[in-house]
Design a protein around this motif. Structure first.
Motif, PDB file in Angstrom:
ATOM      1  N   ASP A 106     -26.026  93.350  41.460  1.00 48.52           N
ATOM      2  CA  ASP A 106     -25.136  92.420  40.781  1.00 48.52           C
ATOM      3  C   ASP A 106     -24.500  93.188  39.621  1.00 48.52           C
ATOM      4  OD1 ASP A 106     -23.820  90.480  39.378  1.00 48.52           O
ATOM      5  OD2 ASP A 106     -25.487  89.055  39.360  1.00 48.52           O
ATOM      6  N   PHE A 107     -23.276  93.640  39.823  1.00 44.55           N
ATOM      7  CA  PHE A 107     -22.631  94.532  38.867  1.00 44.55           C
ATOM      8  C   PHE A 107     -22.280  93.835  37.549  1.00 44.55           C
ATOM      9  CE2 PHE A 107     -21.923  96.725  42.878  1.00 44.55           C
ATOM     10  CZ  PHE A 107     -22.142  98.047  42.530  1.00 44.55           C
ATOM     11  N   TYR A 108     -22.415  92.517  37.493  1.00 40.58           N
ATOM     12  CA  TYR A 108     -21.975  91.794  36.300  1.00 40.58           C
ATOM     13  C   TYR A 108     -23.127  91.392  35.381  1.00 40.58           C
ATOM     14  CZ  TYR A 108     -17.576  91.723  38.797  1.00 40.58           C
ATOM     15  OH  TYR A 108     -16.433  92.118  39.471  1.00 40.58           O
ATOM     16  N   THR A 109     -24.341  91.821  35.693  1.00 41.85           N
ATOM     17  CA  THR A 109     -25.452  91.520  34.795  1.00 41.85           C
ATOM     18  C   THR A 109     -25.325  92.338  33.516  1.00 41.85           C
ATOM     19  OG1 THR A 109     -26.896  93.252  35.686  1.00 41.85           O
ATOM     20  CG2 THR A 109     -26.960  91.078  36.770  1.00 41.85           C
ATOM     21  N   ASP A 110     -25.937  91.851  32.453  1.00 38.50           N
ATOM     22  CA  ASP A 110     -25.880  92.546  31.168  1.00 38.50           C
ATOM     23  C   ASP A 110     -26.496  93.940  31.269  1.00 38.50           C
ATOM     24  OD1 ASP A 110     -24.664  90.372  30.014  1.00 38.50           O
ATOM     25  OD2 ASP A 110     -26.519  89.540  29.175  1.00 38.50           O
ATOM     26  N   GLU A 111     -27.582  94.065  32.060  1.00 39.94           N
ATOM     27  CA  GLU A 111     -28.255  95.359  32.176  1.00 39.94           C
ATOM     28  C   GLU A 111     -27.366  96.408  32.838  1.00 39.94           C
ATOM     29  OE1 GLU A 111     -32.315  95.803  33.385  1.00 39.94           O
ATOM     30  OE2 GLU A 111     -32.687  93.676  33.089  1.00 39.94           O
ATOM     31  N   VAL A 112     -26.658  96.008  33.893  1.00 37.02           N
ATOM     32  CA  VAL A 112     -25.757  96.944  34.565  1.00 37.02           C
ATOM     33  C   VAL A 112     -24.587  97.284  33.652  1.00 37.02           C
ATOM     34  CG1 VAL A 112     -24.202  97.280  36.529  1.00 37.02           C
ATOM     35  CG2 VAL A 112     -26.432  96.195  36.869  1.00 37.02           C
ATOM     36  N   GLN A 113     -24.063  96.282  32.959  1.00 37.50           N
ATOM     37  CA  GLN A 113     -22.959  96.512  32.040  1.00 37.50           C
ATOM     38  C   GLN A 113     -23.366  97.489  30.926  1.00 37.50           C
ATOM     39  OE1 GLN A 113     -19.748  95.248  32.070  1.00 37.50           O
ATOM     40  NE2 GLN A 113     -20.140  94.362  34.083  1.00 37.50           N
ATOM     41  N   GLU A 114     -24.595  97.358  30.447  1.00 37.75           N
ATOM     42  CA  GLU A 114     -25.098  98.261  29.407  1.00 37.75           C
ATOM     43  C   GLU A 114     -25.086  99.711  29.914  1.00 37.75           C
ATOM     44  OE1 GLU A 114     -29.111  98.830  26.651  1.00 37.75           O
ATOM     45  OE2 GLU A 114     -29.297  98.030  28.693  1.00 37.75           O
ATOM     46  N   LEU A 115     -25.533  99.912  31.138  1.00 38.76           N
ATOM     47  CA  LEU A 115     -25.566 101.259  31.708  1.00 38.76           C
ATOM     48  C   LEU A 115     -24.156 101.793  31.934  1.00 38.76           C
ATOM     49  CD1 LEU A 115     -27.157 103.619  32.839  1.00 38.76           C
ATOM     50  CD2 LEU A 115     -27.308 102.396  35.021  1.00 38.76           C
ATOM     51  N   ILE A 116     -23.265 100.942  32.432  1.00 44.68           N
ATOM     52  CA  ILE A 116     -21.885 101.357  32.693  1.00 44.68           C
ATOM     53  C   ILE A 116     -21.202 101.818  31.402  1.00 44.68           C
ATOM     54  CG2 ILE A 116     -19.584 100.468  33.294  1.00 44.68           C
ATOM     55  CD1 ILE A 116     -21.190 101.020  35.735  1.00 44.68           C
ATOM     56  N   ARG A 117     -21.499 101.153  30.306  1.00 43.53           N
ATOM     57  CA  ARG A 117     -20.849 101.469  29.020  1.00 43.53           C
ATOM     58  C   ARG A 117     -21.531 102.602  28.268  1.00 43.53           C
ATOM     59  NH1 ARG A 117     -20.750  95.671  28.682  1.00 43.53           N
ATOM     60  NH2 ARG A 117     -22.615  95.797  27.364  1.00 43.53           N
TER      61      ARG A 117
END
Length: 348
Positions: A129-140
């Motif tokens: 799920d690319f929109y979770t906060d955890e994935v977003q944290e890694l992407i940024r």
């Protein structure tokens, strides 16, 4: 343990030349580099990973984040082939693979924290799920990231060309004479949206109108749900002549439902899948499907991520698309005797 000094003596070169060859420096001749690498391999030389990390400031370790909703892990028919190709390519470039789970000895960590803990040089993200906060944290974060089948602005993405694939699949079904084409699509993801848009664009271009009841949602890789949805389509007062499934695994659920009703494929109802998993080619009849090039997707994802790790200032940040190929199989019947019409006049 074989040392660089022993390799240098065997090759009649300096230790400095051996070091340059083993560490990828370009200021030695290609002939000398090949001789050193060949000799090192024959002598069983293994580099000291700790020393290499101190020298290069890299761990030569890549994180893999892969969590699908069904929790199927590496039994996932599509992504296991993608990740096998990724792993093989990374290993050829001298990198190891670590799966990031977000847990260390039972302690919950974010994906970013786990990657920092493992000291990975970069991460490939697939089927989450690319929109979770955890994935977003890694992407940024500062960690180099490549995504598979999902696009973020400012990041490298390697995607299967779902628009091309769906267009080719629908066009083939149309060429076989079908106008009553149903599409059971997957749940709401960027891949689904791309395929669904391409489906509607293609039938519009061909002049075919698709009733709303012909388009239904069913989760990816869910044979039971696909069977139930197939039943709903077959019970319509004007059922479709061909059903497209979200993936080949789901198509098996549709096949079971069709056969339980005493219907024959493709004589009574035609079907098509998507992905091109191995079992699709040994079913009877062979499943018509769009084969995604999993080897190319995995290889490209590894190459782009390693380029980003090793050459961050010169690596192009872009979306890279990989075309699939149509496997015609034998599950879509040729409807004969269809009158030739102007494409704009094809109506259900």
């Amino acid at each position: 343990m074989v040392s660089m000094k022993e390799i240098a003596k065997k090759c009649n070169v300096s230790v400095a030349s051996v070091s340059k060859a083993l560490n990828g420096y370009s200021d030695i001749s290609e002939e000398t580099r090949k001789l050193i690498l060949k000799t090192a391999s024959e002598m069983g030389y293994l580099p000291n990973s700790s020393a290499r990390t101190l020298k290069t400031k890299r761990s030569y370790n890549i994180g893999v984040m892969f969590v699908d909703e069904a929790r199927s892990g590496l039994t996932h028919n599509y992504f296991n082939h993608v990740l096998e190709s990724f792993k093989r390519t990374a290993e050829e470039r001298g990198y190891d693979i670590t799966f990031t789970s977000g847990k260390i000895s039972g302690q919950k960590l974010s994906y970013y924290e786990h990657c920092r803990y493992r000291g990975v040089d970069g991460v490939v993200i697939a089927c989450v799920d690319f929109y979770t906060d955890e994935v977003q944290e890694l992407i940024r974060s500062e960690i180099p990231v490549v995504t598979i089948d999902h696009v973020f602005d400012g990041n490298i993405a390697v995607v299967s060309n779902n628009s091309q694939g769906m267009e080719e699949l629908v066009s083939y079904i149309y060429e076989q004479g079908h106008r009553k084409i149903a599409y059971i699509h997957g749940d709401n993801t960027s891949v689904t949206r791309m395929r669904l848009t391409s489906f509607y664009r293609t039938v519009q271009r061909l002049g075919v109108q698709i009733p709303d009841e012909y388009v239904k949602e069913s989760p990816y890789r869910d044979a039971d749900s696909a069977a139930r949805t197939t039943s709903e389509l077959l019970e319509l007062s004007d059922p479709p002549t061909c059903i497209i499934y979200p993936d080949d695994y789901a198509a098996i659920g549709g096949i079971n439902e069709i056969r339980e009703r005493g219907l024959r494929i493709p004589d009574d109802i035609s079907i098509a899948g998507y992905d091109g998993i191995d079992i699709a080619k040994i079913l009877e009849p062979k499943l018509t499907t769009l084969c995604q090039d999993t080897a190319a997707i995995g290889r490209m994802a590894a190459e782009k991520l390693i380029d980003l790790i090793e050459n961050p200032k010169t690596t192009l940040i872009d979306r890279f698309s990989v075309d699939g190929t149509l496997f015609k199989g034998a599950s879509v019947k040729k409807i004969r005797g269809l009158k030739k019409q102007d494409p704009a006049s094809h109506k259900l």
